[in-house]
Design a protein around this motif. Structure first.
Motif, mmCIF file in Angstrom:
data_model
loop_
_atom_site.group_PDB
_atom_site.id
_atom_site.type_symbol
_atom_site.label_atom_id
_atom_site.label_comp_id
_atom_site.label_asym_id
_atom_site.label_seq_id
_atom_site.Cartn_x
_atom_site.Cartn_y
_atom_site.Cartn_z
ATOM 1 N N ALA A 1 5.008 118.050 9.683
ATOM 2 C CA ALA A 1 4.985 117.634 8.329
ATOM 3 C C ALA A 1 4.995 116.180 8.118
ATOM 4 O O ALA A 1 4.305 115.416 7.483
ATOM 5 C CB ALA A 1 5.606 118.492 7.379
ATOM 6 N N GLN B 1 5.273 123.576 10.103
ATOM 7 C CA GLN B 1 5.717 122.585 9.068
ATOM 8 C C GLN B 1 7.055 121.671 9.223
ATOM 9 O O GLN B 1 7.031 120.479 8.991
ATOM 10 C CB GLN B 1 5.970 123.550 7.565
ATOM 11 C CG GLN B 1 6.584 122.531 6.318
ATOM 12 C CD GLN B 1 5.151 121.755 5.769
ATOM 13 O OE1 GLN B 1 4.155 122.141 6.162
ATOM 14 N NE2 GLN B 1 5.519 120.957 4.898
ATOM 15 N N ASP C 1 7.895 125.643 0.292
ATOM 16 C CA ASP C 1 8.308 127.072 1.078
ATOM 17 C C ASP C 1 9.430 127.726 0.314
ATOM 18 O O ASP C 1 10.304 127.118 -0.071
ATOM 19 C CB ASP C 1 8.946 126.259 2.539
ATOM 20 C CG ASP C 1 9.310 127.237 3.492
ATOM 21 O OD1 ASP C 1 8.348 128.248 3.497
ATOM 22 O OD2 ASP C 1 10.179 127.304 4.152
#
Length: 398
Positions: free
Chosen positions: A194, A190, A315
């Motif tokens: 991302a 991520q 997250d």
């Protein structure tokens, strides 16, 4: 009288000569160096049966080992600061363990003046340090092994490959450089990929130091400069990172096992917050409303209201509630939204620059502060806007 005088003089000369000879015969004291630092001990190093011994506690304490002694069992243990190396030895026994395995050969410690001394060669085996003995100067020098040129070149090649993969927007190529066995794989993925689908960047990595290393793992300290070329919202930054890399004995290719950020400077903040994004009025109202609702929920200490403003895909979502419960229980705080401006918008994601003041009403020690941050707010499938990641730009005490 003359005979007595010359006899006295002769004895004096002989005595001085013998004293001088005895002084000259005294060997130099052994000194121990750790890199460029000379170490001192309660009991100095000594030679015993042509083996050099050094004080266990003094030396391993200097190496950041934690020392413990069991007087009843006459057992001494030492644990390295990273808890990767444990040494156990027993006074009067030649059986010494390193991480539970017997040390090579026999390590028979000596006891002098209440201190335990161990053979010099054991130090290198237990710590992985290079240990050199200079018999002429009677010095012991310990130093960390230095990677060779081929090893360093493999690290430089890896960093170049990682930077090129990010700069080309090749998400598959970035993922190929990650260790899929890492418990942090999803988080690392991520972090590194991302933004690549929406933003073209130039990413450059530069190695500036190496921590612990071996043939199959290394702790790499790097600087990363990431700059937007085109596309959506992006905070240009210069980051200082620790990359934990691993490789196996087959393909010998380095992979990222873990990433730690210990410094980050955002380099285009002034430019970003100097402009305001164009947003449809109805969507702008919804975006601002969810941020204001979160502040209201915080001041009311209403957990359900607060969690209703959070994007469940963010997250660390599961830990947010636990953290808030702790804050609400410990403090009564006042949160004030001093400034807010939408600085990025693409229809599905908005970025808000905000200024927040937090002051204590009651509770234990707390420092009132002013915070500047950029908040990411995402549109859900049902049309709601929910709050995601928050990037803190600056904090100051007030």
């Amino acid at each position: 009288m003359k005979k007595a005088f010359w006899l006295t003089a002769l004895i004096t000369v002989l005595t001085l000569a013998l004293a001088g000879g005895a002084s000259a015969a005294q060997p130099k004291e052994i000194t121990v160096w750790l890199e460029e630092e000379q170490l001192s001990f309660d009991v100095p190093p000594l030679l015993h049966n042509n083996v050099t011994y050094v004080e266990f506690r003094g030396l391993f304490t200097a190496l950041d080992f934690e020392i413990a002694y069991d007087a009843a069992a006459k057992r001494i243990t030492a644990l390295s600061y990273d808890e990767e190396t444990e040494i156990e030895m027993t006074i009067g026994s030649n059986r010494t363990l390193i991480n539970g395995e017997p040390a090579s050969g026999q390590v028979q410690p000596l006891v002098r003046d209440g201190r335990t001394l161990v053979p010099l060669r054991f130090v290198g085996e237990a710590t992985g340090l290079n240990v050199a003995w200079d018999g002429v100067e009677r010095t012991i020098t310990m130093s960390a092994p230095v990677p060779d040129e081929a090893y360093l070149a493999s690290l430089e090649a890896f960093l170049q490959k990682l930077g090129q993969a990010e700069s080309s927007g090749d998400i598959a190529a970035v993922r190929a450089l990650l260790d899929k066995r890492s418990p942090s794989y999803d988080t690392i993925d991520q972090t590194l990929t991302a933004h690549l689908a929406n933003v073209k960047i130039v990413s450059v990595y530069e190695m500036f130091d190496i921590g612990d290393w071996s043939d199959t793992s290394v702790e790499l300290l790097v600087d990363n400069l990431s700059t937007k070329v085109s596309g959506g919202f992006f905070l240009d930054h210069n980051s200082s990172l620790v990359l934990d890399l691993t490789r196996d004995g087959k393909d010998r290719e380095w992979k990222i096992e873990e990433i730690w950020t210990f410094g980050k400077e955002y380099t285009n903040v002034d430019k970003l917050i100097g402009t305001e994004a164009t947003v449809p009025a109805d969507e702008k109202a919804k975006i601002i409303a969810v941020l204001e609702e979160q502040f209201a929920a915080s001041n009311a200490e209403d957990m359900d209201r607060y969690m209703a403003t959070i994007d469940p895909n963010v997250d660390g979502y599961a830990s947010i509630k636990d953290f808030l419960e702790l804050i609400f229980e410990e403090y009564d705080l006042n949160y004030e939204l001093n400034d807010k401006k939408i600085i990025g918008y693409d229809g599905n994601v908005a970025h808000i620059y905000m200024v927040q003041t937090t002051t204590k009403i009651k509770g234990s020690d707390f420092t009132d502060n002013r915070l500047e941050a950029i908040v990411k707010i995402s549109k859900q499938k049902d049309g709601k806007w929910l709050i995601g990641d928050t990037t803190v730009l600056d904090t100051e005490e007030i």
